[in-house]
Every structure is written in C-alpha cells, then in structure tokens.
Design a protein around this motif. Sequence first.
Motif, short mmCIF file in Angstrom:
data_model
loop_
_atom_site.label_atom_id
_atom_site.label_comp_id
_atom_site.label_asym_id
_atom_site.label_seq_id
_atom_site.Cartn_x
_atom_site.Cartn_y
_atom_site.Cartn_z
N CYS A 194 -14.73 58.74 79.86
CA CYS A 194 -15.01 57.62 78.58
C CYS A 194 -14.87 57.19 79.77
N ALA A 195 -15.39 55.50 78.69
CA ALA A 195 -15.73 54.68 80.52
C ALA A 195 -15.06 53.07 78.84
N GLU A 196 -13.55 52.71 80.63
CA GLU A 196 -13.43 51.50 80.08
C GLU A 196 -14.28 50.34 80.20
N VAL A 197 -14.70 49.80 79.00
CA VAL A 197 -15.19 48.99 78.84
C VAL A 197 -14.15 47.31 79.43
N THR A 198 -14.11 46.96 80.94
CA THR A 198 -13.28 45.75 80.56
C THR A 198 -13.20 44.10 79.70
N VAL A 199 -14.30 44.34 79.24
CA VAL A 199 -15.43 42.95 78.57
C VAL A 199 -14.99 42.66 77.32
N GLY A 200 -14.77 44.73 76.81
CA GLY A 200 -14.96 44.83 75.07
C GLY A 200 -13.48 44.84 74.99
N ASN A 201 -12.59 45.50 75.90
CA ASN A 201 -11.46 45.49 75.61
C ASN A 201 -11.22 46.94 74.89
N PHE A 202 -12.82 47.93 74.54
CA PHE A 202 -12.12 48.71 74.46
C PHE A 202 -12.34 50.19 75.65
N TYR A 203 -12.03 51.78 74.83
CA TYR A 203 -12.65 52.50 75.52
C TYR A 203 -14.29 53.27 74.75
N SER A 204 -15.66 53.48 75.32
CA SER A 204 -16.42 53.95 74.97
C SER A 204 -16.19 55.78 75.22
N PRO A 224 -10.62 50.30 70.01
CA PRO A 224 -9.98 49.61 71.20
C PRO A 224 -8.77 50.78 71.67
N LYS A 225 -9.16 49.44 72.73
CA LYS A 225 -8.24 50.10 74.14
C LYS A 225 -6.55 50.73 73.07
N ASN A 226 -5.62 50.12 72.54
CA ASN A 226 -4.83 50.52 72.23
C ASN A 226 -5.04 51.66 71.30
N ASN A 227 -5.83 52.68 70.87
CA ASN A 227 -6.24 53.59 70.24
C ASN A 227 -6.38 54.35 70.97
N PRO A 231 -27.27 43.85 72.61
CA PRO A 231 -26.82 42.99 71.90
C PRO A 231 -26.23 42.03 72.02
N PRO A 232 -26.48 40.64 72.14
CA PRO A 232 -25.23 39.56 73.20
C PRO A 232 -24.61 39.43 72.82
N ASP A 233 -24.07 39.25 71.32
CA ASP A 233 -22.71 39.83 70.82
C ASP A 233 -22.13 40.46 71.16
N MET A 234 -22.13 42.01 71.92
CA MET A 234 -21.34 42.30 72.08
C MET A 234 -20.58 43.47 72.98
N GLY A 235 -21.53 42.72 74.11
CA GLY A 235 -20.18 42.86 75.75
C GLY A 235 -21.21 43.67 76.10
N GLY A 236 -20.37 44.70 76.98
CA GLY A 236 -21.40 45.56 77.69
C GLY A 236 -20.37 46.19 78.52
N GLY A 277 -20.93 46.76 84.92
CA GLY A 277 -21.58 46.50 83.86
C GLY A 277 -22.86 45.18 83.36
N ASP A 278 -23.55 44.88 82.67
CA ASP A 278 -24.66 44.03 82.83
C ASP A 278 -23.91 42.37 83.06
N SER A 279 -22.50 43.00 82.14
CA SER A 279 -22.24 41.19 81.86
C SER A 279 -21.47 41.30 83.28
N GLY A 280 -21.17 41.74 84.39
CA GLY A 280 -21.16 41.04 85.44
C GLY A 280 -19.19 41.96 85.77
N LYS A 281 -18.74 42.25 84.88
CA LYS A 281 -17.39 42.65 84.60
C LYS A 281 -17.31 44.76 84.80
N ASP A 282 -16.23 44.96 85.43
CA ASP A 282 -16.35 46.59 85.44
C ASP A 282 -16.57 46.90 83.89
N LEU A 283 -16.40 48.18 84.54
CA LEU A 283 -17.07 49.78 83.84
C LEU A 283 -16.52 51.30 84.62
N ASN A 284 -14.97 51.62 84.25
CA ASN A 284 -14.19 51.71 85.10
C ASN A 284 -14.71 53.45 83.69
#
Length: 139
Positions: free
Chosen positions: A84-94, A47-50, A134-139, A65-72
């Motif tokens: 890391c990659a900031e996954v903006t659609v999911g509000n987390f860092y990979s 999670p972004k705050n962590n 999986p569709p419920d997981m953002g991207g 990303g596939d969602s159309g939202k940015d991956l940074n």
Amino acid sequence: MEIRNGSCGCGSLKYQIEGDPINSVFCYCKECQKTTGSDKWFGTWIPKNNFKIIEGSPLIYSRQGDSGKDLNLLFCPDCGVNICAEVTVGNFYSVAVSTIDDIHNIKPTMSIYTASAPNWAVFPADVPKFDILPPDMGG
Ligand SMILES: [Zn+2]
Ligand SMILES: [Zn+2]
C-alpha cells in the motif's frame, strides 16, 4: 462490518481492512508504472483507521506526491511486494488491490493521471477518466 484480508507475496506481511473503500482507483502516473511493472496501479482507498497491519513490519519508501506531501510506500522486507501507499495529504491508504485476498467485489471507480498513460493503455469504458488528479481529491 465487512472485513477484508490481504498479504504480500510471501505472507510475512498480513493486513486487515475494515468497511468499504472511499474509492478504487486506476493510477496511470509514471511512478505507479515503475512500481507495478505495468501501465497502472490499482489502489483501493481506505481511511487510515480502517487499515491495520496484523503481522510483520514493512519497509517504507517515502516520496513527494504532486501535493508536495509525502507518499509512504510500504513494502515487504522479504519479497519486496508493495502492499500500500500511505497518502498523507488525504489521510488514507491506497491499498494494492492485487494483494487483497478476495478482489472480485472491488471494481475501479475512476482512472487518474491518464495523461501519463502509455499509448497502448486500454481504458474501461464505464470508468471516468481524469488527466491528472481531480483538484478536490488530495494526492
Ligand atoms: Zn513478503
Ligand atoms: Zn500513480
């Protein structure tokens, strides 16, 4: 709360992760293959705050990303390692598991975009596979 430390290849960038990951994912998409020079990216989702960079400042490469939202994607300006990659659609860092100091207790929980994997990829038997995300997981 558990704290994990990580760094880029040269040590200019240092970061800290607090608490447990949401997920730890093998991603076999073509972009991740290019990023890693391998068949997959191993990212642990924080999670972004962590997630905090505690030393250095990364370069950022943004793509959609596939969602159309940015991956940074965050890189070290000195050694080029992608931490890391900031996954903006999911509000987390990979976070690239390879850059975490102690990686032995982080195990993959799922494999995604396996439809894009090379035909020589070997999938761990106990890790669930998904052709895309999986569709419920953002991207
Ligand atoms: Zn570096
Ligand atoms: Zn990927």
